[in-house]
Design a protein around this motif. Structure first.
Motif, PDB file in Angstrom:
ATOM      1  N   GLU A 105     -44.533 -15.191 -50.031  1.00 15.36           N
ATOM      2  CA  GLU A 105     -43.275 -15.449 -50.729  1.00 15.36           C
ATOM      3  C   GLU A 105     -42.131 -15.837 -49.791  1.00 15.36           C
ATOM      4  O   GLU A 105     -41.029 -16.121 -50.245  1.00 15.36           O
ATOM      5  CB  GLU A 105     -42.862 -14.200 -51.528  1.00 15.36           C
ATOM      6  N   LEU A 106     -42.376 -15.829 -48.506  1.00  8.93           N
ATOM      7  CA  LEU A 106     -41.324 -16.098 -47.528  1.00  8.93           C
ATOM      8  C   LEU A 106     -41.720 -17.257 -46.630  1.00  8.93           C
ATOM      9  O   LEU A 106     -42.782 -17.235 -46.005  1.00  8.93           O
ATOM     10  CB  LEU A 106     -41.087 -14.829 -46.692  1.00  8.93           C
ATOM     11  N   CYS A 107     -40.896 -18.269 -46.561  1.00 10.82           N
ATOM     12  CA  CYS A 107     -41.112 -19.429 -45.680  1.00 10.82           C
ATOM     13  C   CYS A 107     -42.496 -20.048 -45.884  1.00 10.82           C
ATOM     14  O   CYS A 107     -43.172 -20.414 -44.920  1.00 10.82           O
ATOM     15  CB  CYS A 107     -40.890 -19.051 -44.226  1.00 10.82           C
ATOM     16  N   ASN A 108     -42.916 -20.140 -47.138  1.00  8.73           N
ATOM     17  CA  ASN A 108     -44.204 -20.745 -47.496  1.00  8.73           C
ATOM     18  C   ASN A 108     -45.387 -20.095 -46.779  1.00  8.73           C
ATOM     19  O   ASN A 108     -46.370 -20.751 -46.459  1.00  8.73           O
ATOM     20  CB  ASN A 108     -44.189 -22.253 -47.225  1.00  8.73           C
ATOM     21  N   GLY A 109     -45.282 -18.813 -46.515  1.00  3.52           N
ATOM     22  CA  GLY A 109     -46.390 -18.094 -45.895  1.00  3.52           C
ATOM     23  C   GLY A 109     -46.505 -18.259 -44.393  1.00  3.52           C
ATOM     24  O   GLY A 109     -47.455 -17.776 -43.781  1.00  3.52           O
ATOM     25  N   ARG A 110     -45.555 -18.929 -43.782  1.00  2.00           N
ATOM     26  CA  ARG A 110     -45.592 -19.089 -42.318  1.00  2.00           C
ATOM     27  C   ARG A 110     -45.224 -17.764 -41.651  1.00  2.00           C
ATOM     28  O   ARG A 110     -44.428 -16.998 -42.182  1.00  2.00           O
ATOM     29  CB  ARG A 110     -44.613 -20.169 -41.866  1.00  2.00           C
ATOM     30  N   PRO A 111     -45.777 -17.495 -40.477  1.00  2.00           N
ATOM     31  CA  PRO A 111     -45.423 -16.266 -39.763  1.00  2.00           C
ATOM     32  C   PRO A 111     -43.924 -16.239 -39.443  1.00  2.00           C
ATOM     33  O   PRO A 111     -43.368 -17.233 -38.952  1.00  2.00           O
ATOM     34  CB  PRO A 111     -46.250 -16.335 -38.485  1.00  2.00           C
ATOM     35  N   THR A 112     -43.276 -15.132 -39.757  1.00  2.00           N
ATOM     36  CA  THR A 112     -41.849 -14.972 -39.492  1.00  2.00           C
ATOM     37  C   THR A 112     -41.627 -13.731 -38.624  1.00  2.00           C
ATOM     38  O   THR A 112     -42.517 -12.925 -38.427  1.00  2.00           O
ATOM     39  CB  THR A 112     -41.037 -14.812 -40.791  1.00  2.00           C
ATOM     40  N   ILE A 113     -40.419 -13.611 -38.156  1.00  2.00           N
ATOM     41  CA  ILE A 113     -40.054 -12.471 -37.320  1.00  2.00           C
ATOM     42  C   ILE A 113     -39.443 -11.391 -38.205  1.00  2.00           C
ATOM     43  O   ILE A 113     -38.416 -11.623 -38.853  1.00  2.00           O
ATOM     44  CB  ILE A 113     -39.063 -12.896 -36.223  1.00  2.00           C
ATOM     45  N   ARG A 114     -40.100 -10.250 -38.248  1.00  2.00           N
ATOM     46  CA  ARG A 114     -39.640  -9.062 -38.966  1.00  2.00           C
ATOM     47  C   ARG A 114     -39.206  -9.360 -40.407  1.00  2.00           C
ATOM     48  O   ARG A 114     -38.273  -8.755 -40.912  1.00  2.00           O
ATOM     49  CB  ARG A 114     -38.510  -8.370 -38.213  1.00  2.00           C
ATOM     50  N   GLY A 115     -39.864 -10.303 -41.064  1.00  2.00           N
ATOM     51  CA  GLY A 115     -39.540 -10.592 -42.451  1.00  2.00           C
ATOM     52  C   GLY A 115     -38.243 -11.363 -42.633  1.00  2.00           C
ATOM     53  O   GLY A 115     -37.785 -11.564 -43.756  1.00  2.00           O
ATOM     54  N   LEU A 116     -37.647 -11.812 -41.536  1.00  2.00           N
ATOM     55  CA  LEU A 116     -36.453 -12.645 -41.611  1.00  2.00           C
ATOM     56  C   LEU A 116     -36.873 -14.075 -41.906  1.00  2.00           C
ATOM     57  O   LEU A 116     -38.043 -14.423 -41.785  1.00  2.00           O
ATOM     58  CB  LEU A 116     -35.688 -12.586 -40.280  1.00  2.00           C
ATOM     59  N   ARG A 117     -35.968 -14.904 -42.263  1.00  2.00           N
ATOM     60  CA  ARG A 117     -36.289 -16.309 -42.518  1.00  2.00           C
ATOM     61  C   ARG A 117     -36.221 -17.129 -41.230  1.00  2.00           C
ATOM     62  O   ARG A 117     -35.670 -18.224 -41.182  1.00  2.00           O
ATOM     63  CB  ARG A 117     -35.356 -16.876 -43.582  1.00  2.00           C
TER      64      ARG A 117
END
Length: 78
Positions: A13-25
């Motif tokens: 549900e976040l950034c099209n499933g791309r790996p993010t840092i600590r759930g941030l955008r």
């Protein structure tokens, strides 16, 4: 690996499933692209004040771990 699991998150549900840092955008890819173009860690941390130095290290370690996997290329029908 433990640090990576705490800092790198993957959520469909976040950034099209791309790996993010600590759930941030902020995606791992974004940080790696900055580093590869020569942007200093200090400048990245200045531009993204919510990040910590450990987040940048986790991005680098995440990329290294991806390269440790075995990949096979297959031709696909057009």
């Amino acid at each position: 690996m433990n640090t990576i699991l705490k800092r790198i998150t993957i959520d469909d549900e976040l950034c099209n499933g791309r790996p993010t840092i600590r759930g941030l955008r902020i995606t791992v890819q974004t940080i790696l692209e900055f580093l590869l173009t020569g942007t200093s860690e200090e400048e990245i941390l200045h531009q993204y004040p919510v990040l910590e130095k450990e987040d940048l290290e986790a991005c680098k370690q995440f990329a290294i771990q991806l390269m440790e996997r075995k990949y096979t290329l297959r031709e696909m029908a057009a």
